[in-house]
Design an enzyme around this catalytic site. Sequence first.
Site, PDB file in Angstrom:
ATOM      1  N   CYS A  76       0.847  -1.196   0.000  1.00  0.00           N
ATOM      2  CA  CYS A  76       0.000   0.000   0.000  1.00  0.00           C
ATOM      3  C   CYS A  76       0.888   1.253   0.000  1.00  0.00           C
ATOM      4  O   CYS A  76       1.871   1.327   0.731  1.00  0.00           O
ATOM      5  CB  CYS A  76      -0.901  -0.001   1.241  1.00  0.00           C
ATOM      6  SG  CYS A  76      -2.020   1.411   1.259  1.00  0.00           S
ATOM      7  N   CYS A 128     -17.133  -8.329   4.939  1.00  0.00           N
ATOM      8  CA  CYS A 128     -16.389  -7.070   4.746  1.00  0.00           C
ATOM      9  C   CYS A 128     -15.140  -7.335   3.915  1.00  0.00           C
ATOM     10  O   CYS A 128     -14.292  -8.141   4.315  1.00  0.00           O
ATOM     11  CB  CYS A 128     -15.939  -6.502   6.081  1.00  0.00           C
ATOM     12  SG  CYS A 128     -17.277  -6.285   7.240  1.00  0.00           S
ATOM     13  N   ARG A 179     -18.221  -1.937  17.507  1.00  0.00           N
ATOM     14  CA  ARG A 179     -17.574  -3.227  17.250  1.00  0.00           C
ATOM     15  C   ARG A 179     -16.286  -3.390  18.054  1.00  0.00           C
ATOM     16  O   ARG A 179     -15.382  -2.553  17.978  1.00  0.00           O
ATOM     17  CB  ARG A 179     -17.274  -3.407  15.763  1.00  0.00           C
ATOM     18  CG  ARG A 179     -16.621  -4.756  15.465  1.00  0.00           C
ATOM     19  CD  ARG A 179     -16.449  -5.044  13.994  1.00  0.00           C
ATOM     20  NE  ARG A 179     -17.709  -5.004  13.291  1.00  0.00           N
ATOM     21  CZ  ARG A 179     -17.931  -4.276  12.208  1.00  0.00           C
ATOM     22  NH1 ARG A 179     -16.964  -3.551  11.703  1.00  0.00           N
ATOM     23  NH2 ARG A 179     -19.103  -4.268  11.630  1.00  0.00           N
ATOM     24  N   CYS A 238       0.600   4.540   7.007  1.00  0.00           N
ATOM     25  CA  CYS A 238      -0.037   4.359   8.327  1.00  0.00           C
ATOM     26  C   CYS A 238       0.907   3.526   9.219  1.00  0.00           C
ATOM     27  O   CYS A 238       1.190   2.359   8.904  1.00  0.00           O
ATOM     28  CB  CYS A 238      -1.374   3.654   8.167  1.00  0.00           C
ATOM     29  SG  CYS A 238      -2.386   4.379   6.842  1.00  0.00           S
ATOM     30  N   CYS A 244     -19.947  -5.060   3.036  1.00  0.00           N
ATOM     31  CA  CYS A 244     -19.161  -3.914   3.509  1.00  0.00           C
ATOM     32  C   CYS A 244     -17.845  -3.925   2.739  1.00  0.00           C
ATOM     33  O   CYS A 244     -17.329  -5.002   2.415  1.00  0.00           O
ATOM     34  CB  CYS A 244     -18.903  -4.061   5.010  1.00  0.00           C
ATOM     35  SG  CYS A 244     -17.853  -2.743   5.666  1.00  0.00           S
ATOM     36  N   CYS A 260     -19.333   2.874   8.332  1.00  0.00           N
ATOM     37  CA  CYS A 260     -18.627   2.173   9.411  1.00  0.00           C
ATOM     38  C   CYS A 260     -17.352   2.976   9.634  1.00  0.00           C
ATOM     39  O   CYS A 260     -16.513   3.055   8.735  1.00  0.00           O
ATOM     40  CB  CYS A 260     -18.324   0.741   8.955  1.00  0.00           C
ATOM     41  SG  CYS A 260     -17.255  -0.161  10.085  1.00  0.00           S
ATOM     42  N   CYS A 298       0.268  -0.181  10.284  1.00  0.00           N
ATOM     43  CA  CYS A 298      -0.287  -1.146   9.329  1.00  0.00           C
ATOM     44  C   CYS A 298       0.740  -2.086   8.702  1.00  0.00           C
ATOM     45  O   CYS A 298       1.727  -1.648   8.087  1.00  0.00           O
ATOM     46  CB  CYS A 298      -1.026  -0.404   8.226  1.00  0.00           C
ATOM     47  SG  CYS A 298      -1.895  -1.562   7.136  1.00  0.00           S
TER      48      CYS A 298
HETATM   49  N1  SAM Z   1      -6.627   0.659   2.981  1.00  0.00           N
HETATM   50  C1  SAM Z   1      -7.888   1.021   3.426  1.00  0.00           C
HETATM   51  C2  SAM Z   1      -7.854   2.209   4.358  1.00  0.00           C
HETATM   52  O1  SAM Z   1      -6.972   2.301   5.198  1.00  0.00           O
HETATM   53  O2  SAM Z   1      -8.723   3.048   4.240  1.00  0.00           O
HETATM   54  C3  SAM Z   1      -8.674  -0.096   4.065  1.00  0.00           C
HETATM   55  C4  SAM Z   1      -7.993  -1.146   4.904  1.00  0.00           C
HETATM   56  S1  SAM Z   1      -7.293  -0.628   6.438  1.00  0.00           S
HETATM   57  C5  SAM Z   1      -6.383  -2.053   6.883  1.00  0.00           C
HETATM   58  C6  SAM Z   1      -8.676  -0.520   7.552  1.00  0.00           C
HETATM   59  C7  SAM Z   1      -8.407  -0.151   8.975  1.00  0.00           C
HETATM   60  O3  SAM Z   1      -7.823  -1.215   9.659  1.00  0.00           O
HETATM   61  C8  SAM Z   1      -7.484   1.004   9.251  1.00  0.00           C
HETATM   62  O4  SAM Z   1      -8.090   2.247   9.079  1.00  0.00           O
HETATM   63  C9  SAM Z   1      -7.139   0.784  10.706  1.00  0.00           C
HETATM   64  O5  SAM Z   1      -8.026   1.471  11.544  1.00  0.00           O
HETATM   65  C10 SAM Z   1      -7.288  -0.733  10.877  1.00  0.00           C
HETATM   66  N2  SAM Z   1      -5.991  -1.370  11.128  1.00  0.00           N
HETATM   67  C11 SAM Z   1      -4.997  -1.569  10.235  1.00  0.00           C
HETATM   68  N3  SAM Z   1      -3.926  -2.136  10.819  1.00  0.00           N
HETATM   69  C12 SAM Z   1      -4.236  -2.295  12.124  1.00  0.00           C
HETATM   70  C13 SAM Z   1      -3.529  -2.809  13.246  1.00  0.00           C
HETATM   71  N4  SAM Z   1      -2.292  -3.248  13.156  1.00  0.00           N
HETATM   72  N5  SAM Z   1      -4.165  -2.824  14.446  1.00  0.00           N
HETATM   73  C14 SAM Z   1      -5.430  -2.368  14.557  1.00  0.00           C
HETATM   74  N6  SAM Z   1      -6.137  -1.869  13.524  1.00  0.00           N
HETATM   75  C15 SAM Z   1      -5.559  -1.816  12.325  1.00  0.00           C
HETATM   76 FE1  SF4 Z   2      -2.845   1.203   3.372  1.00  0.00          FE
HETATM   77 FE2  SF4 Z   2      -2.861  -0.018   5.701  1.00  0.00          FE
HETATM   78 FE3  SF4 Z   2      -3.099   2.602   5.606  1.00  0.00          FE
HETATM   79 FE4  SF4 Z   2      -5.132   1.039   4.721  1.00  0.00          FE
HETATM   80  S1  SF4 Z   2      -4.360   1.201   6.799  1.00  0.00           S
HETATM   81  S2  SF4 Z   2      -4.271   2.858   3.740  1.00  0.00           S
HETATM   82  S3  SF4 Z   2      -3.950  -0.678   3.900  1.00  0.00           S
HETATM   83  S4  SF4 Z   2      -1.311   1.422   4.950  1.00  0.00           S
END
Ligand code: SAM
Ligand code: SF4
Length: 372
Positions: free
Chosen positions: A77, A121, A284, A81, A152, A212, A84
Amino acid sequence: MKNNLYFASIAGLSLEIEMRNGSNSEVRHDWSMKEVRALFDLPFNDLLFQAQTVHRANFDPNEVQVSTLLSIKTGACPEDCKYCPQSGHYNTGLAKEKLMQVEKVLEKAKQAKEKGSSRFCMGAAWKHPSEKDMPYVVEMVKGVRELGLETCMTLGMLSDDQASQLADAGLDYYNHNLDTSPDFYDKIITTRSYQDRLDTLQHVRDSGMKICSGGIIGMGEKATDRIGLLVQLANLPQQPESVPINMLVKVKGTPLENVENIDPFDFIRCIAVARILMPESHVRLSAGREEMSDEMQAMAFMAGANSIFYGECLLTTPNPEAHEDMQLFKRLGLRPEQRIEKTDDEQEASLNQAIQKEQNSHRFYDASSAQH
Ligand code: SAM
Ligand code: SF4
Ligand code: DTB
């Protein structure tokens, strides 16, 4: 209608919280940081009691909505973040996968339904969907709906037009989290702004889909950031129908891999405050359950959580096994919430049923009547 008044006095601030027995407590969009701080500062038992009272006024306290997650496009990606495992900025050793074929997605959805999930989802590690990918995700939405599951998706930012395409395909919910407070946000993500997230939520709302949106607790944020996140969510023009509260899953290779553990009671406080601020939303108990004891999860349900992700995998990290969750449900007398297709006749029938249930309802859970 009988009204109950609850008083709390914290650090010189008096709070008067009104509960109307048997009806929805008011949905407010003007929560101040001070008021929400006062809720967080309540003695734990007082906070949980208030959260339970709000929960019981709005939901069957023994029903939990059950969703299953599937990663339809994994890793690489472009966003940064810090929490992530799928960000291309960090080396987490995750195997990347291109967009999954529609048939494979439908196969997974069928399995989720057979295991008792009511919502499916689908998540993609994208900054936003590209135009070439839209026809495939639209096919996925249509196919999953045909299986009789709620749908979702979480695909990153959406334009107005993309939100409309998904809504037209029949997508029920779009997940897009605010993640944290506006103040802490740029310590966690620099490649997309808080305003970008709010804009996407507005596009989703304008398209008629349900929202959501929630966040992550345990990223090293201060108490004031947890307050800030919940105030942002509650004060949206219309509150999200679904509010995922994730506890950070610490993944090796991400910048947050060694962040300090959150006190479990502080996490439960976040659930309870989310319940009080967003009385009609499903809250949730989201990522992080693998690290929680059964007792901590039970406390989260007591605090007003009424939805979980079900199945041994979240997107890329582990979640409790399905049978463990069903055992926990059995031990606690919880039932998976059934999906109701809302055609007019059915809606009327379910309304009548709900009224009947209200008439027969007991204020407190009677464990002896649940041994069937
Ligand atoms: N890439 C898209 C986005 O970020 O909008 C969708 C997928 S992203 C993995 C969805 C959500 O998963 C993130 O906004 C975050 O809140 C949650 N998430 C991701 N990694 C996580 C982690 N290690 N622990 C807890 N929540 C996590
Ligand atoms: Fe990409 Fe992870 Fe951020 Fe979603 S949460 S935008 S998958 S880096
Ligand atoms: C949400 O708030 N949590 C889910 C869902 N929305 C998409 C994702 C949790 C991801 C946890 C890390 C992983 O498994 O990759």
